[in-house]
Design a protein around this motif. Structure first.
Motif, PDB file in Angstrom:
ATOM      1  N   ALA A 190      10.412  44.765  46.682  1.00 33.16           N
ATOM      2  CA  ALA A 190       9.617  46.126  46.932  1.00 33.16           C
ATOM      3  C   ALA A 190       8.395  46.162  46.008  1.00 33.16           C
ATOM      4  O   ALA A 190       7.692  47.188  46.005  1.00 33.16           O
ATOM      5  CB  ALA A 190      10.253  47.181  46.257  1.00 33.16           C
ATOM      6  N   GLU A 191       7.831  44.962  45.395  1.00 31.44           N
ATOM      7  CA  GLU A 191       6.699  44.976  44.639  1.00 31.44           C
ATOM      8  C   GLU A 191       5.607  44.539  45.255  1.00 31.44           C
ATOM      9  O   GLU A 191       5.606  43.224  45.919  1.00 31.44           O
ATOM     10  CB  GLU A 191       7.024  44.133  43.314  1.00 31.44           C
ATOM     11  CG  GLU A 191       5.760  44.241  42.166  1.00 31.44           C
ATOM     12  CD  GLU A 191       5.896  43.237  41.162  1.00 31.44           C
ATOM     13  OE1 GLU A 191       6.154  42.142  41.322  1.00 31.44           O
ATOM     14  OE2 GLU A 191       6.079  43.858  40.097  1.00 31.44           O
ATOM     15  N   PRO A 192       4.221  44.914  45.383  1.00 37.67           N
ATOM     16  CA  PRO A 192       3.247  44.318  46.000  1.00 37.67           C
ATOM     17  C   PRO A 192       2.612  43.560  44.874  1.00 37.67           C
ATOM     18  O   PRO A 192       2.523  43.800  43.642  1.00 37.67           O
ATOM     19  CB  PRO A 192       2.043  45.627  46.097  1.00 37.67           C
ATOM     20  CG  PRO A 192       2.732  46.633  45.149  1.00 37.67           C
ATOM     21  CD  PRO A 192       4.206  46.651  44.846  1.00 37.67           C
ATOM     22  N   ARG A 193       2.182  42.455  45.185  1.00 35.71           N
ATOM     23  CA  ARG A 193       1.680  41.273  44.444  1.00 35.71           C
ATOM     24  C   ARG A 193       0.125  40.879  45.228  1.00 35.71           C
ATOM     25  O   ARG A 193       0.123  40.779  46.358  1.00 35.71           O
ATOM     26  CB  ARG A 193       2.395  40.024  44.823  1.00 35.71           C
ATOM     27  CG  ARG A 193       3.986  40.208  44.141  1.00 35.71           C
ATOM     28  CD  ARG A 193       4.022  40.229  42.638  1.00 35.71           C
ATOM     29  NE  ARG A 193       3.566  38.847  42.079  1.00 35.71           N
ATOM     30  CZ  ARG A 193       3.540  38.675  40.842  1.00 35.71           C
ATOM     31  NH1 ARG A 193       3.579  39.655  39.793  1.00 35.71           N
ATOM     32  NH2 ARG A 193       3.247  37.489  40.403  1.00 35.71           N
ATOM     33  N   LEU A 194      -0.761  40.858  44.257  1.00 40.50           N
ATOM     34  CA  LEU A 194      -2.323  40.612  44.541  1.00 40.50           C
ATOM     35  C   LEU A 194      -2.361  39.246  45.247  1.00 40.50           C
ATOM     36  O   LEU A 194      -2.140  38.211  44.528  1.00 40.50           O
ATOM     37  CB  LEU A 194      -3.149  40.906  43.668  1.00 40.50           C
ATOM     38  CG  LEU A 194      -4.824  40.796  43.912  1.00 40.50           C
ATOM     39  CD1 LEU A 194      -4.879  41.890  44.795  1.00 40.50           C
ATOM     40  CD2 LEU A 194      -5.155  41.186  42.629  1.00 40.50           C
ATOM     41  N   VAL A 195      -2.836  38.858  46.533  1.00 41.19           N
ATOM     42  CA  VAL A 195      -3.062  37.884  47.057  1.00 41.19           C
ATOM     43  C   VAL A 195      -4.470  37.086  46.983  1.00 41.19           C
ATOM     44  O   VAL A 195      -4.605  36.091  46.812  1.00 41.19           O
ATOM     45  CB  VAL A 195      -2.670  37.813  48.674  1.00 41.19           C
ATOM     46  CG1 VAL A 195      -2.957  36.438  49.360  1.00 41.19           C
ATOM     47  CG2 VAL A 195      -1.154  38.018  48.532  1.00 41.19           C
ATOM     48  N   ALA A 196      -5.432  38.159  46.946  1.00 40.99           N
ATOM     49  CA  ALA A 196      -6.695  37.909  46.873  1.00 40.99           C
ATOM     50  C   ALA A 196      -7.580  39.110  46.860  1.00 40.99           C
ATOM     51  O   ALA A 196      -7.237  40.183  47.106  1.00 40.99           O
ATOM     52  CB  ALA A 196      -7.273  37.098  48.164  1.00 40.99           C
ATOM     53  N   VAL A 197      -9.041  38.819  46.116  1.00 35.90           N
ATOM     54  CA  VAL A 197      -9.589  39.857  45.970  1.00 35.90           C
ATOM     55  C   VAL A 197     -11.150  39.381  46.680  1.00 35.90           C
ATOM     56  O   VAL A 197     -11.657  38.381  46.385  1.00 35.90           O
ATOM     57  CB  VAL A 197     -10.008  40.267  44.675  1.00 35.90           C
ATOM     58  CG1 VAL A 197     -11.192  41.200  44.568  1.00 35.90           C
ATOM     59  CG2 VAL A 197      -8.935  40.525  43.820  1.00 35.90           C
ATOM     60  N   GLU A 198     -11.457  40.045  47.799  1.00 33.31           N
ATOM     61  CA  GLU A 198     -12.455  39.693  48.657  1.00 33.31           C
ATOM     62  C   GLU A 198     -13.863  39.958  48.001  1.00 33.31           C
ATOM     63  O   GLU A 198     -14.002  40.867  47.250  1.00 33.31           O
ATOM     64  CB  GLU A 198     -12.457  40.229  50.054  1.00 33.31           C
ATOM     65  CG  GLU A 198     -11.185  39.929  50.585  1.00 33.31           C
ATOM     66  CD  GLU A 198     -10.886  40.871  51.986  1.00 33.31           C
ATOM     67  OE1 GLU A 198     -11.727  41.831  52.090  1.00 33.31           O
ATOM     68  OE2 GLU A 198      -9.884  40.647  52.686  1.00 33.31           O
ATOM     69  N   GLU A 199     -14.835  39.186  48.345  1.00 33.28           N
ATOM     70  CA  GLU A 199     -16.244  39.232  47.667  1.00 33.28           C
ATOM     71  C   GLU A 199     -16.609  40.618  48.546  1.00 33.28           C
ATOM     72  O   GLU A 199     -16.383  40.890  49.601  1.00 33.28           O
ATOM     73  CB  GLU A 199     -17.067  38.348  48.261  1.00 33.28           C
ATOM     74  CG  GLU A 199     -17.019  36.882  47.338  1.00 33.28           C
ATOM     75  CD  GLU A 199     -17.787  35.779  47.934  1.00 33.28           C
ATOM     76  OE1 GLU A 199     -18.706  36.054  48.452  1.00 33.28           O
ATOM     77  OE2 GLU A 199     -17.524  34.718  47.753  1.00 33.28           O
ATOM     78  N   SER A 200     -17.632  41.314  47.609  1.00 30.80           N
ATOM     79  CA  SER A 200     -18.216  42.662  48.250  1.00 30.80           C
ATOM     80  C   SER A 200     -19.122  42.444  49.198  1.00 30.80           C
ATOM     81  O   SER A 200     -20.226  43.000  49.000  1.00 30.80           O
ATOM     82  CB  SER A 200     -18.636  43.577  47.034  1.00 30.80           C
ATOM     83  OG  SER A 200     -19.460  42.757  46.318  1.00 30.80           O
ATOM     84  N   ARG A 201     -18.980  41.582  50.307  1.00 26.20           N
ATOM     85  CA  ARG A 201     -19.882  41.603  51.301  1.00 26.20           C
ATOM     86  C   ARG A 201     -20.114  42.473  52.118  1.00 26.20           C
ATOM     87  O   ARG A 201     -21.299  42.544  52.672  1.00 26.20           O
ATOM     88  CB  ARG A 201     -19.723  39.975  52.047  1.00 26.20           C
ATOM     89  CG  ARG A 201     -19.883  38.536  51.094  1.00 26.20           C
ATOM     90  CD  ARG A 201     -19.229  37.635  51.834  1.00 26.20           C
ATOM     91  NE  ARG A 201     -17.794  37.699  52.225  1.00 26.20           N
ATOM     92  CZ  ARG A 201     -17.094  36.777  52.802  1.00 26.20           C
ATOM     93  NH1 ARG A 201     -17.727  35.467  52.898  1.00 26.20           N
ATOM     94  NH2 ARG A 201     -15.847  36.993  52.772  1.00 26.20           N
TER      95      ARG A 201
END
Length: 452
Positions: A190-201
């Motif tokens: 039930a826990e969200p896990r961060l997969v990626a942070v996208e560049e602010s393009r």
């Protein structure tokens, strides 16, 4: 130059660029104003997919009901959230709670805590980001979700949440700059896990240096200078020059309050093409870009900056950061005024006959210029002498107004036009007490006299 970076649509930036010979010239302004990102519709199939995923993960209280409301998860008028939207909101709240924990770790200097919310594959990029932000002495980091999570096309089991982060460097009580970025998540139980942070393009200012590069940083009294590790040896000299330039630029804060800190990024060849979206005119040696909160980041092109021109270029660009309003400016007809003031500050009181662009001014004035200050903006592919001449004409016009009315009234005129968006006619009447058409012609006569 004032670069609409990408913030127009999005915050506009200002950039001064330096041709190969004449020191520093800026790139023309693009329309300014914060880009408004249209809200995404949250279609029914996405809602159902989210519900099914939450059911599979054992999240209670989810019913397969029709989706009511728009993409932002807002309920229709007079109605509460349906079960699917409420579930999405709860999932989004758990994601933002993870981001809050990450922010606490970042500000507390806890790299393990910063990485703890992420999947292993995401950690190398996050480690680089953490290290860069700590080197920049981050003092504020406030993530806020812009929407509810949406399913990622082609990535079953992944969800995307757009986040806006307010951030400050060095100064703890600044008005934060902002950046919008996409975050991707996977549910583990039930826990969200961060997969990626996208560049602010997707935002107008493009990817910030700390998003995509390893950084070496030096902090002075009024400035922060950052570059890549390969150019680290340049930092001591650049920092001393930037602090000296800041003392000049502070005088041109037309609202009376100079920036709390000037940020200068010194870009190598690859970084010049990537930082803040790249794509600057070929004659650009530096630019200032609006990053929100009334702040402008300054970027210098390591390949174009000459040792003899860096002091003038820094005074020019930092003056943009001090003088331009939040959101930049969008009226290209005022390019001469914006760049003329920055050139005037760059010259720093030197005699007019020592201005390095006089030869280019003469060529432009004698060669086909229509005599209108509002037509000076150089094209992206303009020749170096055309660029240098345009900057020089702006400088001489501003200098002539200073000589006639004094520096303070010139700054009042700039504020009235660029910050208050008044016409040149209204500003001239209000500040100088003289009609603008006559002043314009007087400036042009002066320019032609200088050009001989």
């Amino acid at each position: 130059m004032t670069d609409g970076d990408e913030q127009a649509p999005g915050p506009a930036g200002s950039s001064r660029e330096q041709p190969a010979r004449p020191p520093a010239a800026d790139e023309p302004a693009a329309p300014s104003g914060a880009a408004s990102r249209p809200r995404r519709r949250w279609p029914l199939w996405t809602a159902l997919a989210l519900v099914l995923a939450l059911v599979a993960c054992g999240v209670p209280g989810v019913l397969l009901l029709g989706l009511v409301g728009d993409a932002a998860g807002r309920p229709a008028a007079g109605r509460k959230d349906d079960a699917a939207t409420a579930a999405a909101r709860r999932l989004g709240a758990r994601m933002t709670a993870q981001l809050d924990r990450q922010a606490t770790a970042l500000l507390g200097g806890d790299p393990a805590g910063f990485l703890a919310v992420a999947e292993p594959a995401a950690r190398p990029a996050l480690t680089r980001r953490y290290t860069a932000l700590r080197a920049l002495r981050v003092t504020v980091w406030r993530p806020e979700a812009d929407d509810v999570p949406t399913a990622v096309d082609g990535r079953p089991g992944e969800w995307r949440l757009t986040v806006t982060v307010g951030y400050c460097f060095v100064v703890p009580d600044c008005t934060p700059s902002t950046v919008a970025m996409g975050t991707r998540w996977r549910l583990v139980g039930a826990e969200p896990r961060l997969v990626a942070v996208e560049e602010s393009r997707v935002t107008s200012a493009g990817a910030r240096p700390w998003e995509v590069s390893n950084l070496a940083v030096a902090v002075g009294k009024r400035t922060l200078v950052a570059t890549t590790p390969a150019l680290r040896a340049k930092l001591p000299g650049l920092l001393a020059q930037a602090d000296a330039a800041a003392q000049v630029a502070d005088r041109y804060a037309v609202t009376g309050t100079p920036p709390d800190r000037y940020l200068v990024f010194y870009a190598g060849q690859a970084e010049w093409q990537r930082w803040y979206g790249g794509g600057r005119p070929k004659w650009t040696a530096g630019y200032a870009v609006d990053v929100g909160g009334g702040h402008y980041d300054v970027v210098l092109n390591a390949r174009s900056v000459t040792p003899s021109g860096v002091d003038e270029l820094l005074r020019h660009e930092l003056t943009h950061a001090a003088s331009l309003p939040d959101g930049g400016y969008s009226d290209r007809s005022n390019w001469w005024l914006v760049e003329g003031l920055a050139e005037y500050a760059g010259a720093d009181g030197q005699p007019m006959n020592r201005y390095e662009g006089l030869a280019e001014v003469r060529k432009l004035v004698r060669g086909g210029w229509d005599g209108r200050l509002d037509s000076l903006t150089p094209a992206d592919d303009a020749a170096d002498d055309r660029v240098g001449g345009a900057y020089g004409v702006g400088y001489l016009a501003v200098r002539h107004l200073v000589d006639r009315y004094g520096e303070q009234r010139m700054l009042d005129f700039f504020r009235t036009v660029v910050h208050e968006h008044r016409s040149l006619d209204d500003a001239a009447d209000q500040v100088f007490g003289d009609p603008w058409p006559a002043l314009h012609d007087d400036c042009v006569d002066y320019l032609r006299a200088v050009a001989g």
